[in-house]
Design a protein around this motif. Sequence first.
Motif, PDB file in Angstrom:
ATOM      1  N   SER A  37       0.821  -1.199   0.000  1.00 57.07           N
ATOM      2  CA  SER A  37       0.000   0.000   0.000  1.00 57.07           C
ATOM      3  C   SER A  37       0.863   1.260   0.000  1.00 57.07           C
ATOM      4  O   SER A  37       2.019   1.247   0.408  1.00 57.07           O
ATOM      5  CB  SER A  37      -0.932   0.010   1.211  1.00 57.07           C
ATOM      6  N   GLY A  38       0.278   2.338  -0.470  1.00 59.54           N
ATOM      7  CA  GLY A  38       0.935   3.632  -0.469  1.00 59.54           C
ATOM      8  C   GLY A  38      -0.103   4.724  -0.396  1.00 59.54           C
ATOM      9  O   GLY A  38      -1.311   4.458  -0.424  1.00 59.54           O
ATOM     10  N   ARG A  39       0.348   5.961  -0.293  1.00 57.83           N
ATOM     11  CA  ARG A  39      -0.588   7.081  -0.220  1.00 57.83           C
ATOM     12  C   ARG A  39      -0.147   8.182  -1.158  1.00 57.83           C
ATOM     13  O   ARG A  39       1.055   8.358  -1.414  1.00 57.83           O
ATOM     14  CB  ARG A  39      -0.690   7.626   1.204  1.00 57.83           C
ATOM     15  N   ALA A  40      -1.158   8.901  -1.669  1.00 60.83           N
ATOM     16  CA  ALA A  40      -0.892  10.034  -2.546  1.00 60.83           C
ATOM     17  C   ALA A  40      -1.818  11.169  -2.164  1.00 60.83           C
ATOM     18  O   ALA A  40      -3.012  10.951  -1.910  1.00 60.83           O
ATOM     19  CB  ALA A  40      -1.103   9.646  -4.008  1.00 60.83           C
ATOM     20  N   ARG A  41      -1.280  12.365  -2.089  1.00 61.72           N
ATOM     21  CA  ARG A  41      -2.065  13.546  -1.731  1.00 61.72           C
ATOM     22  C   ARG A  41      -1.809  14.639  -2.769  1.00 61.72           C
ATOM     23  O   ARG A  41      -0.662  15.003  -3.026  1.00 61.72           O
ATOM     24  CB  ARG A  41      -1.693  14.042  -0.347  1.00 61.72           C
ATOM     25  N   SER A  42      -2.896  15.139  -3.375  1.00 61.05           N
ATOM     26  CA  SER A  42      -2.784  16.159  -4.416  1.00 61.05           C
ATOM     27  C   SER A  42      -3.257  17.516  -3.912  1.00 61.05           C
ATOM     28  O   SER A  42      -4.214  17.603  -3.139  1.00 61.05           O
ATOM     29  CB  SER A  42      -3.618  15.759  -5.641  1.00 61.05           C
ATOM     30  N   TYR A  43      -2.603  18.573  -4.367  1.00 66.17           N
ATOM     31  CA  TYR A  43      -2.997  19.942  -4.034  1.00 66.17           C
ATOM     32  C   TYR A  43      -2.402  20.874  -5.071  1.00 66.17           C
ATOM     33  O   TYR A  43      -1.752  20.421  -6.032  1.00 66.17           O
ATOM     34  CB  TYR A  43      -2.547  20.325  -2.617  1.00 66.17           C
ATOM     35  N   ARG A  44      -2.612  22.157  -4.919  1.00 68.95           N
ATOM     36  CA  ARG A  44      -2.128  23.104  -5.921  1.00 68.95           C
ATOM     37  C   ARG A  44      -1.416  24.276  -5.258  1.00 68.95           C
ATOM     38  O   ARG A  44      -1.751  24.699  -4.157  1.00 68.95           O
ATOM     39  CB  ARG A  44      -3.266  23.646  -6.785  1.00 68.95           C
ATOM     40  N   LEU A  45      -0.433  24.798  -5.995  1.00 75.74           N
ATOM     41  CA  LEU A  45       0.245  26.052  -5.659  1.00 75.74           C
ATOM     42  C   LEU A  45       0.086  26.953  -6.877  1.00 75.74           C
ATOM     43  O   LEU A  45       0.951  27.021  -7.746  1.00 75.74           O
ATOM     44  CB  LEU A  45       1.726  25.806  -5.351  1.00 75.74           C
ATOM     45  N   GLY A  46      -1.059  27.611  -6.979  1.00 74.68           N
ATOM     46  CA  GLY A  46      -1.342  28.403  -8.168  1.00 74.68           C
ATOM     47  C   GLY A  46      -1.444  27.510  -9.384  1.00 74.68           C
ATOM     48  O   GLY A  46      -2.232  26.568  -9.427  1.00 74.68           O
ATOM     49  N   GLU A  47      -0.624  27.785 -10.397  1.00 76.91           N
ATOM     50  CA  GLU A  47      -0.640  26.984 -11.619  1.00 76.91           C
ATOM     51  C   GLU A  47       0.100  25.661 -11.468  1.00 76.91           C
ATOM     52  O   GLU A  47       0.049  24.822 -12.362  1.00 76.91           O
ATOM     53  CB  GLU A  47       0.009  27.774 -12.764  1.00 76.91           C
ATOM     54  N   VAL A  48       0.807  25.492 -10.390  1.00 78.07           N
ATOM     55  CA  VAL A  48       1.614  24.288 -10.182  1.00 78.07           C
ATOM     56  C   VAL A  48       0.782  23.229  -9.460  1.00 78.07           C
ATOM     57  O   VAL A  48       0.325  23.455  -8.338  1.00 78.07           O
ATOM     58  CB  VAL A  48       2.885  24.607  -9.375  1.00 78.07           C
ATOM     59  N   GLY A 123       3.509  19.234 -11.265  1.00 79.56           N
ATOM     60  CA  GLY A 123       3.109  19.437 -12.650  1.00 79.56           C
ATOM     61  C   GLY A 123       3.326  20.907 -12.989  1.00 79.56           C
ATOM     62  O   GLY A 123       2.665  21.786 -12.440  1.00 79.56           O
ATOM     63  N   LEU A 124       4.268  21.194 -13.877  1.00 79.11           N
ATOM     64  CA  LEU A 124       4.694  22.563 -14.142  1.00 79.11           C
ATOM     65  C   LEU A 124       3.911  23.187 -15.289  1.00 79.11           C
ATOM     66  O   LEU A 124       3.548  22.492 -16.251  1.00 79.11           O
ATOM     67  CB  LEU A 124       6.189  22.572 -14.486  1.00 79.11           C
ATOM     68  N   PRO A 125       3.654  24.494 -15.229  1.00 73.36           N
ATOM     69  CA  PRO A 125       3.009  25.167 -16.358  1.00 73.36           C
ATOM     70  C   PRO A 125       3.868  25.033 -17.617  1.00 73.36           C
ATOM     71  O   PRO A 125       5.094  24.916 -17.546  1.00 73.36           O
ATOM     72  CB  PRO A 125       2.932  26.630 -15.900  1.00 73.36           C
ATOM     73  N   GLU A 126       3.224  25.071 -18.778  1.00 75.29           N
ATOM     74  CA  GLU A 126       3.937  24.910 -20.039  1.00 75.29           C
ATOM     75  C   GLU A 126       5.083  25.901 -20.197  1.00 75.29           C
ATOM     76  O   GLU A 126       6.137  25.570 -20.732  1.00 75.29           O
ATOM     77  CB  GLU A 126       2.974  25.059 -21.210  1.00 75.29           C
ATOM     78  N   HIS A 127       4.864  27.128 -19.742  1.00 77.71           N
ATOM     79  CA  HIS A 127       5.864  28.171 -19.973  1.00 77.71           C
ATOM     80  C   HIS A 127       7.096  28.009 -19.090  1.00 77.71           C
ATOM     81  O   HIS A 127       8.057  28.762 -19.240  1.00 77.71           O
ATOM     82  CB  HIS A 127       5.249  29.549 -19.745  1.00 77.71           C
TER      83      HIS A 127
END
Length: 332
Positions: A37-48, A123-127
């Motif tokens: 088993s494992g865990r994953a937690r998603s969130y955002r820092l603006g566009e990131v 996950g980085l913005p395209e620019h």
Amino acid sequence: MRIEHGDDGALVFGYLDTVATAGNRASDAVLVRAEGSGRARSYRLGEVGACEISGDHGMSVVSRVSPAARYRGHALGLLMDGRGALEQDGRRASLAPGDFVLYSGERPFRLHLGAHHRYLLLGLPEHSVPPECAGRITADPELSRLPSGRILTAMLTETTRLADRLGPVARWEMGEHLTAVLRTLIRESGHGGTAPDHRAALLDRVLDHIDRHLGEELSPESIAAAHHVSVRSLHALFRSQGETVNGYVRGRRLDRVRRDLAAPDLMRLPVYAVAARWGIRDASHLSRLFRARFGVSPRRFRQQALEADPAPARDGGAGRDRAGGSALRQNG
């Protein structure tokens, strides 16, 4: 985040693309094979987009590229605990705690995480990554050992630890700071070495001058005259850093415009007025430049920034977990 279990592993999608639904597959789908088993937690820092992955057992991750993917940027993976390795574009990077790598979800990759791992994925913005640099930076562990890379590692580590204490504007700005340091790192990696002391001191003065006069008329001629150097020498100074004078000025202006468009206290100021504050006074010119650099129009960017979820985390996690912290499990 959605997880579909199958005989060959767990198909995970939406760990970065948090708005994905079952009918609209996320752009960041991967096949995960884990020994436990494992865990994953998603969130955002603006566009990131960010996802923290942890587990006590080994895990392998293989890309699943979707032609319907919305996300076209690069990912940055920082190993915080354990051991790991990433393969892409014919290169293999071994990872120890504090190492990070860049890779693209548009091309096949394979990530292996050993037992007792903790891994931060952005996950980085395209620019964030210039197209001309994309082919040389993937699976390169040396990036994290450059001076800018060590600074970026420290920022990422502390941001992960303290993100739940940041307000909505601070989280958005932190995402911008991280991508700005990344751009510096990429430029540094392609133009190794530092300028002689006298040239570095001159460049520091020139950059300071540009920042203090962004709202005014700025040309290579006026900048050179202000520092008693020839225009030719000024251009050479910027070329040594992989930049052009006009390109740097334009980029700084657009970054300031972008920052102000995301500020709630400036939302009543028209877009053209925000741009004029920073020396861009042609509305159609602004739209073309802004879209070329950030992949979206100024008005659409402002709308996205002001609609961003403002709720901070309440459960001790880093940022708000939009998916609620999903558990991953796949035997052998």
